[in-house]
Design a protein around this motif. Structure first.
Motif, short mmCIF file in Angstrom:
data_model
loop_
_atom_site.label_atom_id
_atom_site.label_comp_id
_atom_site.label_asym_id
_atom_site.label_seq_id
_atom_site.Cartn_x
_atom_site.Cartn_y
_atom_site.Cartn_z
N SER A 56 0.90 -1.20 0.08
CA SER A 56 0.09 0.04 -0.08
C SER A 56 0.89 1.33 0.14
O SER A 56 1.74 1.45 0.69
N LEU A 57 0.61 2.20 -1.20
CA LEU A 57 1.39 3.36 -1.05
C LEU A 57 0.52 4.49 -0.57
O LEU A 57 -0.61 4.68 -1.19
N LEU A 58 0.91 5.11 0.20
CA LEU A 58 0.39 6.38 0.89
C LEU A 58 1.20 7.72 0.81
O LEU A 58 2.27 7.55 0.73
N LEU A 59 0.64 8.97 0.66
CA LEU A 59 1.04 10.13 0.65
C LEU A 59 0.87 10.72 1.93
O LEU A 59 -0.40 10.80 2.49
N VAL A 60 1.92 11.20 2.33
CA VAL A 60 1.84 11.89 3.83
C VAL A 60 1.37 13.22 3.59
O VAL A 60 2.17 14.17 3.17
N VAL A 61 0.09 13.48 3.92
CA VAL A 61 -0.79 14.91 3.70
C VAL A 61 -0.14 15.92 4.79
O VAL A 61 0.40 16.82 4.49
N GLU A 62 -0.13 15.42 5.84
CA GLU A 62 0.52 16.01 7.13
C GLU A 62 0.88 15.13 8.32
O GLU A 62 0.31 14.05 7.97
N GLU A 63 1.42 15.53 9.32
CA GLU A 63 1.97 14.71 10.32
C GLU A 63 0.77 13.96 10.62
O GLU A 63 -0.55 14.28 11.16
N ASP A 64 1.08 12.71 10.60
CA ASP A 64 0.01 11.57 11.21
C ASP A 64 -1.37 11.33 10.42
O ASP A 64 -2.20 10.67 10.51
N THR A 65 -1.15 11.98 9.25
CA THR A 65 -2.21 11.86 8.37
C THR A 65 -1.87 11.57 6.90
O THR A 65 -1.07 12.12 6.40
N CYS A 66 -2.40 10.24 6.59
CA CYS A 66 -2.02 9.89 5.06
C CYS A 66 -3.21 9.59 4.07
O CYS A 66 -4.34 9.66 4.66
N ALA A 67 -2.68 9.71 2.96
CA ALA A 67 -4.00 9.78 1.82
C ALA A 67 -3.69 8.36 0.98
O ALA A 67 -2.33 8.16 0.47
N GLU A 68 -4.51 7.56 0.80
CA GLU A 68 -4.15 6.35 -0.07
C GLU A 68 -3.92 6.70 -1.32
O GLU A 68 -4.72 7.39 -2.09
N ALA A 69 -2.69 5.90 -1.80
CA ALA A 69 -2.38 6.39 -3.23
C ALA A 69 -2.67 5.15 -4.19
O ALA A 69 -3.01 5.40 -5.53
N ALA A 70 -2.39 4.07 -3.68
CA ALA A 70 -2.41 2.77 -4.66
C ALA A 70 -2.38 1.62 -3.77
O ALA A 70 -1.41 1.75 -2.72
N LEU A 71 -2.54 0.50 -4.30
CA LEU A 71 -2.38 -0.75 -3.78
C LEU A 71 -1.29 -1.46 -5.22
O LEU A 71 -2.02 -1.71 -6.25
#
Ligand SMILES: [Zn+2]
Length: 239
Positions: A56-71
């Motif tokens: 699972s690839l996630l983009l770190v939007v801000e500290e402790d918060t990620c957005a799902e980018a792709a599996l």
């Protein structure tokens, strides 16, 4: 590493057909659940080609918060951050399930791209596919309910592993960018509908057809995009 491993990943199979890479530059690794090939704040330096399951690839939007980018599964690779933003630590990648992968140093990967045509073209096509998947999942997070998104994610995992898999609500909350109590309510709803079963973080899909009916439209759309890319990787049939 056995060369037959290369045929288990769509991109590596193309590389092996075009330009048999010396096995000495490749290594094979088993990533346990929770392993983070890329962590926030750390420079990504290696490229991973999954052989089974998915990362699972996630983009770190801000500290402790990620957005799902792709599996990212055996059709593709985890590695574009090493090319695009080698000094940027805004990416996080997690092995949700035990995942075998072929690993190559980012610099050697760049050399492989420079030395090949078909492999490089396939990596470029995969980058377009990944862009498509990422935009789809960005819209998913904006427009679709947590229950529909959870159903979609469980189906994506079920495509990689049909058995029972270990999956905590904390991990699901991190990947889906939701709060843990919200994920727990969504899991409870799916269980009460008889679609999944879970106990002590051991999750299984009970009624896949019904789960597909609950999942958002992103599931068939992302699956179709991946299938289209995989078809583009098949060797041309002789005329
Ligand atoms: Zn969706």
């Amino acid at each position: 590493m056995d060369r037959s491993s290369l045929r288990r990943n769509s991109l590596l199979a193309i590389l092996d057909r075009e330009h048999p890479a010396p096995l000495s530059v490749l290594s094979e690794a088993r990533l346990a659940p929770g392993t983070e090939p890329y962590s926030p704040g750390l420079q990504p330096s290696r490229v991973y080609f999954p052989l089974n399951r998915a990362l699972s690839l996630l983009l770190v939007v801000e500290e402790d918060t990620c957005a799902e980018a792709a599996l990212i599964g055996p059709e593709g690779m985890l590695g574009f951050p090493t090319i695009l933003e080698p000094e940027d630590g805004h990416w996080r990648a997690v092995a949700v399930l035990p995942t075998d992968a072929v690993v190559v140093d980012a610099l050697r990967f760049a050399h492989l791209l420079a030395d090949t045509l078909a492999f490089r073209a396939a990596v470029e096509r995969y980058s377009a596919t990944l862009f498509r998947l990422s935009v789809q999942l960005a819209g998913c997070g904006r427009f679709h309910t947590v229950v529909a998104r959870l159903a979609r994610f469980l189906l994506m995992l079920h495509d990689q592993s049909q058995g029972r898999f270990h999956l905590t609500h904390d991990v699901l909350a991190q990947i889906l960018g939701s709060h843990r109590p919200t994920i727990t309510r969504a899991c409870t709803e799916l269980r009460e509908l008889g679609l999944v079963d879970y106990r002590r973080a051991e999750m299984s899909v009970v009624d896949r057809t019904a789960l597909e009916a609950v999942a958002c439209a992103c599931y068939p759309q992302t699956r179709a995009a991946v299938a289209q890319f995989q078809r583009s990787c098949q060797p041309a049939l002789p005329r």
